[in-house]
Every structure is written in structure tokens, then in C-alpha cells.
Design a protein around this motif. Structure first.
Motif, PDB file in Angstrom:
ATOM      1  N   TRP A   8       0.829  -1.205   0.000  1.00  0.00           N
ATOM      2  CA  TRP A   8       0.000   0.000   0.000  1.00  0.00           C
ATOM      3  C   TRP A   8       0.868   1.262   0.000  1.00  0.00           C
ATOM      4  CZ3 TRP A   8      -4.291  -0.718  -1.949  1.00  0.00           C
ATOM      5  CH2 TRP A   8      -5.170  -1.738  -1.593  1.00  0.00           C
ATOM      6  N   ARG A   9       1.976   1.240   0.721  1.00  0.00           N
ATOM      7  CA  ARG A   9       2.875   2.406   0.719  1.00  0.00           C
ATOM      8  C   ARG A   9       3.486   2.595  -0.664  1.00  0.00           C
ATOM      9  NH1 ARG A   9       3.221   4.380   5.722  1.00  0.00           N
ATOM     10  NH2 ARG A   9       3.106   2.948   7.518  1.00  0.00           N
ATOM     11  N   GLU A  65     -10.233   6.219  -7.085  1.00  0.00           N
ATOM     12  CA  GLU A  65     -11.217   6.107  -6.002  1.00  0.00           C
ATOM     13  C   GLU A  65     -10.605   5.446  -4.766  1.00  0.00           C
ATOM     14  OE1 GLU A  65     -14.769   4.176  -7.262  1.00  0.00           O
ATOM     15  OE2 GLU A  65     -15.266   5.708  -8.764  1.00  0.00           O
ATOM     16  N   LEU A  66      -9.663   4.551  -5.001  1.00  0.00           N
ATOM     17  CA  LEU A  66      -9.026   3.841  -3.897  1.00  0.00           C
ATOM     18  C   LEU A  66      -8.023   4.721  -3.152  1.00  0.00           C
ATOM     19  CD1 LEU A  66      -8.903   0.999  -2.603  1.00  0.00           C
ATOM     20  CD2 LEU A  66      -7.049   0.464  -4.202  1.00  0.00           C
ATOM     21  N   LEU A  67      -7.430   5.693  -3.836  1.00  0.00           N
ATOM     22  CA  LEU A  67      -6.333   6.486  -3.264  1.00  0.00           C
ATOM     23  C   LEU A  67      -6.676   7.129  -1.921  1.00  0.00           C
ATOM     24  CD1 LEU A  67      -3.526   7.730  -3.413  1.00  0.00           C
ATOM     25  CD2 LEU A  67      -4.485   9.546  -4.862  1.00  0.00           C
ATOM     26  N   GLN A  71      -4.860   6.404   1.711  1.00  0.00           N
ATOM     27  CA  GLN A  71      -4.228   7.480   2.496  1.00  0.00           C
ATOM     28  C   GLN A  71      -4.728   7.461   3.943  1.00  0.00           C
ATOM     29  OE1 GLN A  71      -5.348  10.668  -0.230  1.00  0.00           O
ATOM     30  NE2 GLN A  71      -3.184  11.016  -0.750  1.00  0.00           N
ATOM     31  N   ARG A  72      -6.035   7.280   4.119  1.00  0.00           N
ATOM     32  CA  ARG A  72      -6.588   7.207   5.472  1.00  0.00           C
ATOM     33  C   ARG A  72      -6.081   5.965   6.210  1.00  0.00           C
ATOM     34  NH1 ARG A  72     -11.290   9.028   2.823  1.00  0.00           N
ATOM     35  NH2 ARG A  72     -12.151   6.901   2.768  1.00  0.00           N
ATOM     36  N   LEU A  73      -6.031   4.843   5.509  1.00  0.00           N
ATOM     37  CA  LEU A  73      -5.563   3.595   6.103  1.00  0.00           C
ATOM     38  C   LEU A  73      -4.137   3.753   6.637  1.00  0.00           C
ATOM     39  CD1 LEU A  73      -5.616   0.464   6.560  1.00  0.00           C
ATOM     40  CD2 LEU A  73      -4.733   0.266   4.221  1.00  0.00           C
ATOM     41  N   ASP A  76      -3.999   6.176   9.601  1.00  0.00           N
ATOM     42  CA  ASP A  76      -4.481   5.527  10.830  1.00  0.00           C
ATOM     43  C   ASP A  76      -3.437   4.559  11.372  1.00  0.00           C
ATOM     44  OD1 ASP A  76      -6.838   6.916  10.717  1.00  0.00           O
ATOM     45  OD2 ASP A  76      -8.006   5.265   9.835  1.00  0.00           O
ATOM     46  N   TRP A  77      -2.824   3.801  10.484  1.00  0.00           N
ATOM     47  CA  TRP A  77      -1.802   2.847  10.921  1.00  0.00           C
ATOM     48  C   TRP A  77      -0.620   3.566  11.567  1.00  0.00           C
ATOM     49  CZ3 TRP A  77      -1.130  -1.996  12.112  1.00  0.00           C
ATOM     50  CH2 TRP A  77       0.162  -2.504  12.208  1.00  0.00           C
ATOM     51  N   ASP A  78      -0.186   4.650  10.947  1.00  0.00           N
ATOM     52  CA  ASP A  78       0.932   5.417  11.507  1.00  0.00           C
ATOM     53  C   ASP A  78       0.565   5.988  12.877  1.00  0.00           C
ATOM     54  OD1 ASP A  78       2.499   4.874   9.320  1.00  0.00           O
ATOM     55  OD2 ASP A  78       2.049   6.760   8.287  1.00  0.00           O
TER      56      ASP A  78
END
Length: 299
Positions: A8-9, A65-67, A71-73, A76-78
Motif C-alpha cells: 500500500w505504501r 477512487e481507492l487512493l 491514504q486514510r488507512l 491511521d496505521w501510523d
């Protein structure tokens, strides 16, 4: 679905730079490895994320649409990782402590001051409860640690001793016991006066009764209360004399009472930290126990 945060990154880096070469540098991957990671991601998702050409890389409508979701995912993880790091490094967190009132109002403030000088970001709540209730809260896991008298062998409770406490007689300043000197008193002398005691089943009351019974002594109990502070106020109004742990001596002096050590028998009890015997402690709780140990090791 087998998709990693690293993929994802990498997706986010390609989407932001629109270049596999620049993105590879940002995520510390070789360009071929990055290309493979994106192909594997697309295979897992079931469709293309990027429209590739020899000159440019652009997001497909599905990728666009996924971007924002990615970014939120990742944000949140960070945040989760940063929060966990702060808690483990004691730069953030909460701690609930239970303490018997005699300890909470005398020794605990100095310990808390030293603790907060080291870990100022830890939020602390102090609950003042009698020993019997404190034991119950530890056993049920409602608090991580408490400071009280040694409860003896109790299920699911670990006890770490801090210091030994003895009993002192308390009486009004003008009482006959005050005029008889300042040295230790025998319990037998106290038994001849009206006595204000803790209500049964107080563990302290049981401890006193057990030791005095072994010496064929008994108290002349005329009044009972369930808090040592209340006992002290009753004594201050002239309702009788009493015996309290030496830990309470500062409170008794604030009420204008005199105190003398009690001997024959010399009744003592360990004061320490109660924790659940089968549950791990938070870093904040462990640090507080270390602070308590340090405080009494230096005395």
C-alpha cells in the motif's frame, strides 16, 4: 487477501509521484521489485490500478477512487504505531491507582510528584478505598495496582512489600496518657480507657484483636467506625482513645491529637503494592511500582 502495508505504501508513492523510478526511491525498493509489487497488488484486487505508458503513469478510475481510502488507512496505521510507541516509552498513557486513605493522604503525594517529574504525560487517577475493597478491585482487575497492607495469601493477588508499619496510640493532647510522658505505651495501658475502634471485619481490627487475645488482653470498645479518619475525629472530640497505624500519624496530628508508640505486644504489618497475580502490567504501572520501591529504598 494477502496484501501488505509495504504494497500500500508503494501504491501511494507511485500515485503521488506518477513515476515508478521516483516511487522506488521513496519506498527504498528497486524499480523491478516495485513493478512486481504493484502487479501482485493488482492481481489480489482483481483489476488495474495504474495506466502505464512509456512516458507516464496515471491512476485508473478505480485506482483514483481507492487512493483517499489508502491514504486514510496508512495515516491511521501510523497513528496507531505512534500511539503504541508513546505508551511503551511512557510519553502517553493512563494509570489508575487505588490506595488506602492513610497512604493516599500522607506518603503518596511525594511519590506522585517524583513520578510525574519523570513521566509528566501519564494521566493518573487515585482512588481512596479501604483495604478490603482495594483487594477486591485488584482481584477483579478493575485497577492495575493498589497500595495497602499485606492481605496474606489471596487468590490472584501478588504482594510486593515496601515497608513495615507499627501501631501508635492516639488521644487528645490533654489526656492522662499525654501527661504520662512521650515514650512507648503498653497495650495494657490503652485497654483501661474507652476505645474507638474500626468495625469488624476490618483486617486491622482483626490483627489487633488476635495479638491482644494472645496476651489475654481486650479493648474496651465503646464506638466503632469504618474509616481511620473518622476514628481520629471521634477521638479528637473526647469520645475515647484509639490505636492506628503509624502511617496515619500526620493525620492525627492535624486533628490536634497526641501519639505514642505501642508495645507489648509490638504489632506490625507490611505495607506494599498489590497487583493481579496472573495479568501483565502496563509500562506505566511497572514504572509506578519502581518509583514506590525507590522512594522507600531511600528512606
Amino acid at each position: 487477501m494477502n496484501v501488505s502495508l509495504k504494497q500500500w505504501r508503494a501504491f501511494l508513492a507511485v500515485a503521488q509521484t506518477q513515476s515508478f523510478a521516483e516511487a522506488a526511491s521513496l519506498v527504498h525498493m528497486s524499480q523491478p521489485a516495485l513493478s512486481i509489487a504493484m502487479k501482485n497488488l493488482e492481481a489480489e484486487l482483481g483489476g488495474q490500478l495504474f495506466a502505464r505508458s512509456t512516458r507516464a503513469v496515471a491512476l485508473t478510475p478505480e485506482g483514483a477512487e481507492l487512493l483517499p481510502q489508502v491514504q486514510r488507512l496508512l495515516a491511521d496505521w501510523d497513528n496507531v504505531m505512534a500511539d503504541a510507541h508513546q505508551r511503551f516509552s511512557l510519553k502517553r498513557g493512563r494509570l489508575a491507582i487505588a490506595a488506602m486513605p492513610s497512604f493516599a493522604s500522607t506518603a503518596l503525594p511525594a511519590v506522585l510528584q517524583a513520578f510525574r517529574s519523570r513521566f509528566s504525560e501519564i494521566s493518573i487517577t487515585v482512588q481512596e478505598v479501604i483495604a478490603e475493597q482495594l483487594l477486591e478491585q485488584v482481584q477483579e482487575g478493575r485497577i492495575e495496582l493498589g497500595v495497602s497492607f499485606d492481605p496474606g495469601n489471596q487468590p490472584d493477588v501478588a504482594f510486593t512489600p515496601l515497608f513495615s508499619d507499627h501501631f501508635v496510640a492516639v488521644f487528645p493532647a490533654g489526656h492522662a496518657l499525654a501527661q504520662a510522658g512521650t515514650g512507648p505505651l503498653d497495650w495494657a495501658q490503652l485497654c483501661s480507657y474507652p476505645f474507638v475502634g474500626l468495625q469488624r471485619p476490618s483486617s486491622l481490627r482483626a490483627l489487633i484483636d488476635r495479638h491482644l487475645s494472645a496476651q489475654a488482653l481486650s479493648l474496651n470498645v465503646v464506638l466503632e467506625a469504618n474509616q481511620l479518619a473518622t476514628v481520629g475525629r471521634m477521638v479528637a472530640t473526647g469520645l475515647g482513645v484509639s490505636a492506628v497505624p503509624k502511617l496515619c500519624e500526620p493525620q492525627m496530628h492535624e486533628l490536634g491529637l497526641s501519639c505514642r508508640a505501642l508495645v507489648a505486644p509490638d504489632i506490625e504489618r507490611q505495607v506494599g503494592v498489590l497487583t493481579h497475580g496472573r495479568r501483565p502490567l502496563s509500562k506505566a504501572a511497572s514504572a509506578m511500582i519502581d518509583e514506590l520501591k525507590r522512594h522507600y529504598a531511600e528512606r
